[in-house]
Scaffold this motif. Structure first.
Motif, PDB file in Angstrom:
ATOM      1  N   ALA A   1       0.814  -1.223   0.000  1.00  0.00           N
ATOM      2  CA  ALA A   1       0.000   0.000   0.000  1.00  0.00           C
ATOM      3  C   ALA A   1       0.843   1.266   0.000  1.00  0.00           C
ATOM      4  N   GLU A   2       0.415   2.234  -0.780  1.00  0.00           N
ATOM      5  CA  GLU A   2       1.092   3.535  -0.830  1.00  0.00           C
ATOM      6  C   GLU A   2       0.078   4.601  -1.149  1.00  0.00           C
ATOM      7  N   GLY A   3       0.414   5.852  -0.939  1.00  0.00           N
ATOM      8  CA  GLY A   3      -0.424   6.982  -1.346  1.00  0.00           C
ATOM      9  C   GLY A   3      -1.730   7.084  -0.586  1.00  0.00           C
ATOM     10  N   GLU A   4      -2.773   7.484  -1.281  1.00  0.00           N
ATOM     11  CA  GLU A   4      -4.090   7.748  -0.690  1.00  0.00           C
ATOM     12  C   GLU A   4      -4.576   6.571   0.156  1.00  0.00           C
ATOM     13  N   GLY A   5      -4.952   6.855   1.403  1.00  0.00           N
ATOM     14  CA  GLY A   5      -5.528   5.815   2.263  1.00  0.00           C
ATOM     15  C   GLY A   5      -4.484   4.906   2.889  1.00  0.00           C
ATOM     16  N   HIS A   6      -3.227   5.166   2.605  1.00  0.00           N
ATOM     17  CA  HIS A   6      -2.176   4.333   3.197  1.00  0.00           C
ATOM     18  C   HIS A   6      -2.151   4.517   4.721  1.00  0.00           C
ATOM     19  N   ALA A   7      -2.034   3.430   5.425  1.00  0.00           N
ATOM     20  CA  ALA A   7      -2.046   3.521   6.893  1.00  0.00           C
ATOM     21  C   ALA A   7      -1.013   2.579   7.485  1.00  0.00           C
ATOM     22  N   LEU A   8      -0.559   2.937   8.700  1.00  0.00           N
ATOM     23  CA  LEU A   8       0.267   2.002   9.451  1.00  0.00           C
ATOM     24  C   LEU A   8      -0.682   1.204  10.339  1.00  0.00           C
ATOM     25  N   VAL A   9      -0.595  -0.100  10.253  1.00  0.00           N
ATOM     26  CA  VAL A   9      -1.502  -0.944  11.016  1.00  0.00           C
ATOM     27  C   VAL A   9      -0.718  -1.662  12.101  1.00  0.00           C
ATOM     28  N   PHE A  10      -1.162  -1.536  13.362  1.00  0.00           N
ATOM     29  CA  PHE A  10      -0.468  -2.146  14.483  1.00  0.00           C
ATOM     30  C   PHE A  10      -1.288  -3.291  15.047  1.00  0.00           C
ATOM     31  N   VAL A  11      -0.626  -4.375  15.388  1.00  0.00           N
ATOM     32  CA  VAL A  11      -1.318  -5.475  16.062  1.00  0.00           C
ATOM     33  C   VAL A  11      -0.417  -6.002  17.164  1.00  0.00           C
ATOM     34  N   ARG A  12      -0.924  -6.085  18.389  1.00  0.00           N
ATOM     35  CA  ARG A  12      -0.116  -6.652  19.474  1.00  0.00           C
ATOM     36  C   ARG A  12      -0.025  -8.159  19.277  1.00  0.00           C
ATOM     37  N   PRO A  13       1.099  -8.767  19.676  1.00  0.00           N
ATOM     38  CA  PRO A  13       1.314 -10.201  19.427  1.00  0.00           C
ATOM     39  C   PRO A  13       0.218 -11.096  20.005  1.00  0.00           C
ATOM     40  N   HIS A  14      -0.407 -10.676  21.135  1.00  0.00           N
ATOM     41  CA  HIS A  14      -1.424 -11.558  21.700  1.00  0.00           C
ATOM     42  C   HIS A  14      -2.772 -11.401  20.998  1.00  0.00           C
ATOM     43  N   LEU A  15      -2.863 -10.442  20.067  1.00  0.00           N
ATOM     44  CA  LEU A  15      -4.105 -10.278  19.306  1.00  0.00           C
ATOM     45  C   LEU A  15      -4.005 -10.916  17.919  1.00  0.00           C
ATOM     46  N   LEU A  16      -2.982 -11.739  17.752  1.00  0.00           N
ATOM     47  CA  LEU A  16      -2.860 -12.520  16.522  1.00  0.00           C
ATOM     48  C   LEU A  16      -3.070 -13.983  16.878  1.00  0.00           C
ATOM     49  N   ASP A  17      -3.769 -14.720  15.992  1.00  0.00           N
ATOM     50  CA  ASP A  17      -3.960 -16.149  16.211  1.00  0.00           C
ATOM     51  C   ASP A  17      -3.338 -16.902  15.042  1.00  0.00           C
ATOM     52  N   ILE A  18      -3.041 -18.162  15.287  1.00  0.00           N
ATOM     53  CA  ILE A  18      -2.487 -18.995  14.221  1.00  0.00           C
ATOM     54  C   ILE A  18      -3.458 -20.130  13.935  1.00  0.00           C
ATOM     55  N   GLN A  19      -3.699 -20.398  12.658  1.00  0.00           N
ATOM     56  CA  GLN A  19      -4.532 -21.550  12.264  1.00  0.00           C
ATOM     57  C   GLN A  19      -3.864 -22.243  11.088  1.00  0.00           C
ATOM     58  N   HIS A  20      -4.321 -23.475  10.844  1.00  0.00           N
ATOM     59  CA  HIS A  20      -3.731 -24.206   9.719  1.00  0.00           C
ATOM     60  C   HIS A  20      -4.434 -23.879   8.410  1.00  0.00           C
ATOM     61  N   GLU A  21      -5.640 -23.293   8.501  1.00  0.00           N
ATOM     62  CA  GLU A  21      -6.403 -22.941   7.295  1.00  0.00           C
ATOM     63  C   GLU A  21      -6.629 -21.433   7.292  1.00  0.00           C
ATOM     64  N   PRO A  22      -6.735 -20.826   6.096  1.00  0.00           N
ATOM     65  CA  PRO A  22      -7.061 -19.395   6.051  1.00  0.00           C
ATOM     66  C   PRO A  22      -8.462 -19.159   6.597  1.00  0.00           C
ATOM     67  N   SER A  23      -8.694 -17.988   7.177  1.00  0.00           N
ATOM     68  CA  SER A  23     -10.006 -17.690   7.736  1.00  0.00           C
ATOM     69  C   SER A  23     -10.182 -16.185   7.810  1.00  0.00           C
ATOM     70  N   GLY A  24     -11.296 -15.701   7.291  1.00  0.00           N
ATOM     71  CA  GLY A  24     -11.575 -14.266   7.331  1.00  0.00           C
ATOM     72  C   GLY A  24     -10.762 -13.509   6.291  1.00  0.00           C
ATOM     73  N   GLU A  25     -11.070 -12.205   6.154  1.00  0.00           N
ATOM     74  CA  GLU A  25     -10.458 -11.444   5.058  1.00  0.00           C
ATOM     75  C   GLU A  25      -9.067 -10.921   5.400  1.00  0.00           C
ATOM     76  N   HIS A  26      -8.679 -10.957   6.687  1.00  0.00           N
ATOM     77  CA  HIS A  26      -7.388 -10.393   7.066  1.00  0.00           C
ATOM     78  C   HIS A  26      -6.267 -11.421   7.157  1.00  0.00           C
ATOM     79  N   SER A  27      -6.601 -12.687   7.102  1.00  0.00           N
ATOM     80  CA  SER A  27      -5.569 -13.691   7.375  1.00  0.00           C
ATOM     81  C   SER A  27      -4.512 -13.712   6.273  1.00  0.00           C
TER      82      SER A  27
END
Lengths: 343, 299
Positions: free
Chosen positions: A258-284
């Motif tokens: 991502a660059e230019g218009e609408g570009h953002a820095l996105v932060f996620v704390r390590p405990h707010l990330l999950d791991i799965q063996h299959e993709p799930s949802g639009e952010h994975s």
């Protein structure tokens, strides 16, 4: 006694230690000045104490302008990182010092001084150490003596400069809980400086996050941790993963290119990330496990994302056992909460 | 401390034994040949003709006058330089100001100037033919070829000793103790007497002892300004030289042995103060050695 700092600036040569800083501390509050080295927190504390003069701006104690007052007149107790105990005096004489140097008319009698020192020694749980020299005490004990010495003159404000900075991790934790309890007992307006976010969040009523001579955010532990005002605060208060992304219709998305218009820095704390063996949802996104550290209350998993960026995920021990993770395994990372700052 | 000792032991063990023995042996031999032997010789020569001759040589009025002048010089130079040393070390260690480095260099000046030149400087400045000397002489004050000149020359030569000792000590101690005292309500004088002075006392005494030793032994600068008036402006070193030049060896070495004896006592005192002072700093560093980087006050 309340403290008010108004538009204070301070330069050391060409280095701007503080730039237009304003802060109010209410009577009886316990406030932490939190920031990295060179953020100006110690300078601010020393200006409140009167050990440093501001280039501009003013300091008000109890609504009264104290900018031109000498240290002696300000009635502040100061506790130093390296204790600054008087080596050639016993613990007792250290604590009695502030009373012994008073002019004769204002000096309490010998018995009164004795009573007060012994009361303080009991308060800091060192009543059997009165005749020791500072060199015979442990670091934690020395800092408690320093605190008792500062309290002996009944200061209106207690200022502590990295009070636990010179102690080892275990003593430091004990002492900061003890300080919190002590404050709840005696309610003296207190400001302490720290670079340790855990310490600030745990002990203080309010946290002042500082960076490069400015205040980034002031708030309760919950405010600054869960509602950080800007990327610096988010970054400084705990581990964080930083991604590039964009914001569309108020919704943040991960987007490595991502660059230019609408570009953002996105932060996620390590405990707010999950791991799965299959993709799930639009952010994975897909990632490869590079290192696993299962020691401690959480399992720390390090991964490399599909676009080559290192990612840290903290899992609970149960979740980790469920997943049966292996090094070099290919998995999917699912963010549970995204925090975006638009550039 | 423990790990330091271990390190040293390991280091020593890794050196070949022979090298170690040769180094230690040659040092001891050198010390014996050039220091211990001459010292013994001084005492042996002084006592060669028995205790009575020794005693007679020391009891001579001229020798006693020299001893008196030497002690007086010490009594003037040591306290003045102690005061100056504290003032200079305080200024340099506790304040930031422009020209600080120039000041530190200037304090060392007496070490780099030959004492003879120092003496000559004062003759030029205060001699009878100089403007200042003439003016003072008109008012009955003689500096050169009189005790005041000797005091001034000695003060100049021993000038850096206390300051040099105190500057690093006060820098190592830092400002925290004084700031703590002031925040507890102590005034400047109380802070000095109750906090600063006790903190620097051993270093100060060490510097003063060095100053005393140097003041007693000073020859060059004093020789130029003294004028060698017997019984009046001769200090002990000058008296020894005169006796020696007159081939009165027993008397010369008797007075010399007295000076040497005082030096030995000073050496002992110096060792004690040095050890006490180091002890003090070790206490202090054991104190801040609890870990964690020291953050600068600018943070």
């Amino acid at each position: 006694m309340s403290i008010e700092v108004r538009n204070v600036s301070k330069n050391f040569g060409t280095f701007a230690a503080l730039t237009d800083v304003s802060l109010t501390v209410a009577t009886g509050e316990l406030v932490a000045l939190l920031g990295p080295s060179g953020s100006g927190k110690t300078t601010l504390l020393r200006i409140i104490a009167g050990m440093e003069d501001p280039d501009s701006g003013s300091v008000l104690l109890e609504g009264e302008d104290a900018t031109t007052q000498r240290i002696q007149q300000r009635k502040v107790g100061f506790v130093f990182q390296h204790y600054a105990l008087f080596r050639h005096m016993t613990v007792f004489d250290n604590i009695a010092f502030g009373l012994n140097v008073r002019p004769r008319g204002l000096r309490p009698s010998k018995e009164e001084i004795r009573d007060r020192v012994m009361r303080l020694l009991r308060l800091v749980q060192l009543d059997r150490m009165a005749d020791r020299r500072p060199a015979q005490l442990s670091g934690g004990q020395r800092q408690r003596v320093a605190l008792a010495r500062a309290l002996a003159v009944e200061p209106k404000v207690l200022l502590l400069d990295e009070p636990f900075g010179a102690l080892d991790a275990k003593v430091r934790k004990e002492l900061r809980r003890w300080l919190r309890r002590l404050h709840d007992e005696i309610h003296v307006t207190s400001v302490f400086v720290t670079h340790d976010q855990e310490e600030a969040l745990e002990v203080a009523d309010r946290v002042v996050v500082m960076n490069e001579g400015r205040i980034e955010q002031v708030g309760t532990s919950e405010d600054v941790y869960h509602h950080p005002a800007n990327p610096f605060v988010y970054n400084f208060l705990g581990d964080v993963n930083l991604f590039h992304g964009r914001v569309e219709n108020g919704q943040p998305y991960l987007h490595p290119g991502a660059e230019g218009e609408g570009h953002a820095l996105v932060f996620v704390r390590p405990h707010l990330l999950d791991i799965q063996h299959e993709p799930s949802g639009e952010h994975s996104f897909k990632a490869r496990v590079t290192h696993i550290n299962p020691a401690g209350p959480v399992v720390k998993v390090e991964l490399i994302s599909e676009w080559g960026q290192p990612v840290q995920v903290n899992l609970t021990q149960e979740r980790y056992r469920e997943l049966r993770l292996q090094k070099d395994a290919s998995v999917y990372v699912i963010p549970r909460e995204l925090k975006a700052f638009i550039e | 401390m423990l790990s330091l000792k271990k390190n040293r032991a390991a280091n020593a063990a890794s050196q070949p034994r022979l090298v170690r023995r040769i180094l230690i042996g040659s040092t001891v031999l050198f010390l014996g040949l050039f220091l211990l032997l001459p010292l013994i010789a001084v005492f042996a020569y002084a006592l060669e003709q028995g205790g009575t001759a020794y005693w007679m040589a020391i009891k001579q009025p001229e020798a006693l006058a020299a001893l008196r002048l030497t002690l007086m010089t010490v009594a003037v130079a040591a306290p003045l330089n102690a005061l100056f040393g504290i003032a200079a070390a305080w200024a340099i260690a506790k304040f930031e100001f422009r020209g600080k480095n120039i000041l530190i260099t200037l304090i060392d000046l007496p070490f780099t100037v030959s004492p003879v030149i120092a003496g000559a400087m004062f003759v030029l400045l205060f001699g009878a033919r100089s403007a200042m000397g003439g003016w003072l002489l008109d008012r009955g004050i003689q500096i050169i070829f009189a005790p005041p000149g000797i005091f001034i020359a000695t003060i100049f030569v021993t000038f850096p000793l206390v300051a040099r000792e105190l500057i690093p000590l006060m820098q190592a101690l830092g400002n925290d103790d004084e700031e703590a005292a002031v925040s507890l309500g102590a005034g400047p004088l109380q802070t000095f007497w109750r906090i600063t002075l006790p903190n620097i006392r051993w270093g100060l005494l060490y510097g003063v002892v060095l100053c005393v030793a140097r003041a007693m032994g000073e020859f060059g600068a004093v020789s130029v300004v003294s004028g060698h008036i017997r019984g009046v402006t001769n200090t002990m070193p000058l008296q020894i030289e005169i006796l020696y030049n007159e081939y009165d060896y027993v008397a010369a070495f008797s007075v010399a042995s007295l000076l040497a004896l005082v030096s030995l006592v000073t050496l002992g005192g110096k060792k004690i103060f040095e050890w006490k002072s180091r002890q003090h700093i070790i206490d202090q560093s054991a104190y801040s050695a609890q870990g964690g980087p020291v953050e600068s006050t600018a943070s």
